[in-house]
Design an enzyme around this catalytic site. Structure first.
Site, PDB file in Angstrom:
ATOM      1  CG  HIS B  55      10.841   4.598  12.439  1.00 28.21           C
ATOM      2  ND1 HIS B  55      11.242   3.718  13.417  1.00 28.21           N
ATOM      3  CD2 HIS B  55      11.814   5.521  12.326  1.00 28.21           C
ATOM      4  CE1 HIS B  55      12.412   4.115  13.887  1.00 28.21           C
ATOM      5  NE2 HIS B  55      12.797   5.203  13.239  1.00 28.21           N
ATOM      6  CD  GLU B  77       8.605   1.435  14.305  1.00 31.31           C
ATOM      7  OE1 GLU B  77       8.141   1.755  15.416  1.00 31.31           O
ATOM      8  OE2 GLU B  77       9.810   1.463  14.024  1.00 31.31           O
ATOM      9  CG  ASN B 421      -2.354  14.002 -23.136  1.00 28.59           C
ATOM     10  OD1 ASN B 421      -2.605  15.016 -22.512  1.00 28.59           O
ATOM     11  ND2 ASN B 421      -1.481  13.957 -24.114  1.00 28.59           N
TER      12      ASN B 421
END
Lengths: 125, 691
Positions: B55, B77, B421
């Site tokens: 948009h 859009e 991790n």
């Protein structure tokens, strides 16, 4: 000098609006990059006109309009919506919430300047 | 465009910069969408964010008269609007069209930036976009909204999209709440972000409506429209305080218009959980129509974990009372009171059986499948891998393994950190993986299973593994070990759990939050768990978390040393043996015994706690304990038998006492300390236990 709040999350869009609005030298723009920033600025900076985009990431234009229209201070302050083609439903809602005008991108600078003069006038007048 | 004829070079540069920024964000968001859409449903927030990007791009391109970009982003859009409004379902075909469109936009923007005038043809792409959109116009039912007790002013301020999300939440039978919050103007953005973060973990924030607070200069109020599967009471407990008020706006009955006749029917049990919120919502109307039941279909009850704790404590006390009765019976037998004794013993036996059932029953109520935790981990994996530009699949096994609710809560953060991790340090970037001949998508395998009285959770990744040489180097640099220490690879890998250890060369946003593996290990130890690591350099690592199934009531072996009594959780006791002092050997100044085929290190409990007095007996008792794959023989004076105990925490004052995890009441007014087996094993194996 009359002060105008421009709320839009796009920096490019804001700078284009600022250039258009400040061209005449009658108005000063206060910029807000998000709905939140507008919420922070409004109580502090007295403005004479509010221009807002609808699609913003934190709170959207409709929510901002609702806030403005319910506040003592800005209940009667003119407010313009900036929208794009295809978002008619949201524009209708914005007008129902109390926005005065809407402009569709790409914005015609002359129309914007004319509307601003119509709603807030200029210092000279 | 007509207005900005005098577009300056700077404005175009601004446009290009912002357009590229938007495009980058779009690419990242669509990556997330395509992954999450595999399950048929995608995250509304990321979908809306993609929509906003397209948009903004359309609006910007329009302002500058870049018609090609404007046209394509306009069509894009439209498609995204249909997607977010649920008019078009997301599927592989749509994802391909979205990706192709972004690629085309990228080329157009690049051409513009480089002054290339060559036009690329997007006709077929536009056609494909429109094919996705056409024929899928859905109709929303507006009257569904009017059945909610939401202020009209709030509905009026909802965008079309927010209205759609509200309806979606209603259709999914979620409870709808309005959350009213009042914040100071100075800090409202952080306060609001905290509140919405909390809410988002438990449902969907549909709209956030600001209004002027008590005074425009000092405060601001927000009315948040929130949808959640959780009941009122839970949401209240989560967020409500002096500044935050929660109201539920849909009740047990919802009137849904039938499409054909316009008549209305009462939806049967649209909100199975609403029944529980009756207490806070007394005005829920009684069923109007005979024959249509408003009775809940759900057979579940949500209970505050605190109530279960109380119940568990009572069961614990009952178990202790029973022990006392048994003791008295035993004393009576010894004292020769034989009359009625048989009956008393029989009654005590019956009581014991029922108590066991009660205890098991209460324990089962506390158990929840670990899958609930894994769902959160899935989101974290998606988020972090996206942030790092890595491709990671999370595979989950044994999600129905059950674990005590409280342990689950305490394990969530450590588990999250281990997974972080694994992505941060383990999984390589796609290019690097390809270079190593691996699939460019990394895999994290999260599996859980029950093993005796423990639940094991494994986190396995196929990343770069731990570089043992590097770990040793770092540990020497930081003075954690001496260069002369001859550590095996296995011992070296364990160094990552030492305080202050981190191999990461650059502190990233993810792992650089100051939480090291030592904290992870401590948090797991706090719930009597253990964490182990295995790793093959270049191939991946595996973290194994071993947890007790429950913490509430445990069987313990009561032992004594130097005249003091201690409880050892039976779940960690492998066997008890009696040896002669001569069996004890000394290897490298440490006492060991030969147990079957292996050497077992010993720890004398009296020395560990610096107690005076050695056992004078001829024989020595050794309790062999083990957690995960570590073994230790604890030398004690006496074994006093097994007993059920309820572990109570020692409180903050004694929190850090090494080797002790809590205290327990033995039922005869004696309180004893419960040993922290994991902690003792750690102390002993790192060499400090013999002091």
């Amino acid at each position: 000098m009359r002060r105008i709040l421009v709320t839009d999350d796009s920096a490019t869009m804001r700078s284009l609006l600022v250039a258009t609005i400040e061209a005449s030298g009658d108005y000063e723009v206060v910029e807000a990059a998000s709905g939140f920033e507008a919420l922070r600025l409004l109580p502090r900076e007295k403005v004479d006109l509010i221009i807002t985009d609808i699609n913003m990431p934190d709170i959207n234009g409709l929510e901002l309009i609702n806030y403005v229209r319910k506040s003592e201070q800005y209940r009667n302050t003119p407010l313009f919506i900036i929208s794009t083609e295809g978002r008619e439903k949201d524009v209708e809602k914005g007008l129902a919430l109390g926005a005065n005008e809407y402009l569709v991108k790409p914005i015609d600078p002359e129309r914007l300047q004319a509307l601003i003069r119509e709603y807030v006038g200029a210092d000279a007048e | 465009m007509s207005g900005v004829n005098d577009v300056s070079g700077k404005a175009v540069k601004d446009f290009l910069a912002e357009a590229e920024e938007i495009l980058d964000q779009l690419c990242a968001d669509i990556g997330v969408l395509s992954e999450s859409s595999e399950g048929g449903e995608c995250d509304p927030d990321s979908l809306n964010s993609v929509f906003r990007g397209a948009h903004s791009l359309k609006g910007l391109a329009g302002m500058f008269g870049f018609n090609g970009i404007q046209d394509l982003s306009h069509n894009l859009e439209n498609l995204l609007d249909s997607l977010r409004l649920g008019k078009v379902a997301i599927g592989p075909q749509v994802v391909v069209v979205l990706t192709d469109s972004l690629e085309a936009l990228g080329i157009m923007i690049r051409n513009l930036g480089e002054g290339v005038s060559e036009k690329i043809s997007v006709q077929s792409l536009l056609q494909r976009i429109n094919d996705c959109v056409s024929g899928n116009e859905g109709v929303e039912s507006d009257s569904l909204l009017s059945s909610l007790e939401i202020p009209r002013s709030m509905i009026n301020a909802l965008t079309e999209y927010e209205e759609h999300r509200l309806l979606e939440n209603i259709k999914k039978s979620r409870n709808i709440f309005t959350v009213l919050a009042s914040f100071s103007l100075a800090t409202f953005d952080q306060d609001l972000a905290e509140l919405t973060d909390q809410l988002k973990k438990n449902g969907e924030v549909i709209s956030t409506l600001p209004s002027v607070g008590a005074s425009i200069e000092s405060s601001i109020d927000f009315e948040i429209l929130f949808g959640s599967a959780k009941p009122m009471a839970e949401i209240v407990a989560l967020v409500a305080d002096g500044n935050v008020v929660v109201r539920q706006v849909n009740g047990q009955q919802v009137v849904i218009p039938t499409s054909a006749t316009g008549n209305t029917v009462v939806a049967e049990d649209a909100y199975p959980e609403a029944a529980e919120s009756d207490a806070v919502k007394p005005n829920a109307a009684a069923p109007a129509d005979a024959g249509i039941t408003a009775k809940s279909m759900s057979r579940t009850v949500r209970v505050d974990i605190g109530k279960l704790d109380d119940l568990m404590n009572i069961v614990g006390e009952l178990v202790l009372s029973h022990s006392t009765i048994s003791d008295i019976a035993e004393k009576m037998r010894k004292a020769g009171y034989s009359t009625m004794l048989a009956e008393l013993l029989k009654a005590a036996k019956g009581l014991e059986r029922k108590l066991n059932e009660l205890q098991k029953g209460v324990m089962e109520i506390r158990m929840i499948p670990v899958g609930q935790l894994y769902e959160k981990m899935g989101r974290i994996v998606r988020k972090i891998s996206k942030e790092q530009g890595k491709k990671v699949d999370l595979r989950v096994f044994g999600a129905d393994t059950e674990l005590d609710k409280l342990i689950m809560e305490d394990i969530a953060d450590p588990l999250m950190h281990i997974i972080r991790n694994a992505i941060d340090h383990g999984i390589e970037l796609p290019e690097e993986r390809r270079g190593r001949g691996k699939d460019e998508r990394g895999t994290i395998k999260l599996s859980s299973y029950q093993k005796g009285n423990h639940v094991v959770i494994e986190v396995e990744d196929d990343g770069r593994g731990i570089d043992v040489a590097k770990v040793k180097r770092k540990a020497i640099e930081k003075g954690l070990i001496s260069p002369n220490d001859n550590l095996s690879d296995r011992e070296a890998v364990e160094l990552i759990f030492l305080p202050g250890f981190s191999t990461s060369e650059t502190v990233s946003e993810i792992s650089g939050r100051g939480v090291g593996m030592d904290v992870v290990k401590n948090n797991i130890a706090a719930v009597s768990g253990m964490v182990d690591v295995e790793s093959v350099h270049g191939e991946g690592s595996r973290m194994t978390i071993t947890l007790p199934i429950t913490l509430a009531i445990i069987k313990a072996l009561i032992i004594s040393t130097a005249g003091r009594y201690y409880a050892l959780p039976i779940t960690s006791v492998l066997e008890s043996i009696m040896i002669e002092p001569a069996d004890i050997l000394t290897v490298e100044r440490k006492e060991v015994i030969q147990l079957r085929e292996s050497t077992l290190p010993l720890l004398r409990l009296n020395r560990f706690f610096h107690l005076d007095g050695e056992a004078a007996g001829e024989n020595v008792f050794v309790v062999v304990v083990g957690v995960a794959d570590k073994r230790l023989g604890i030398v004690v004076d006496e074994l006093l038998g097994q007993q059920d105990i309820v572990i109570k925490t020692l409180g903050p004052v004694f929190e850090g006492v090494r080797g002790v995890s809590g205290a327990a009441d033995l039922g005869d007014q004696r309180t004893i300390l419960v040993l922290d087996v994991g902690g003792i094993i750690n102390e002993a194996t790192k060499g400090g236990g013999q002091a």
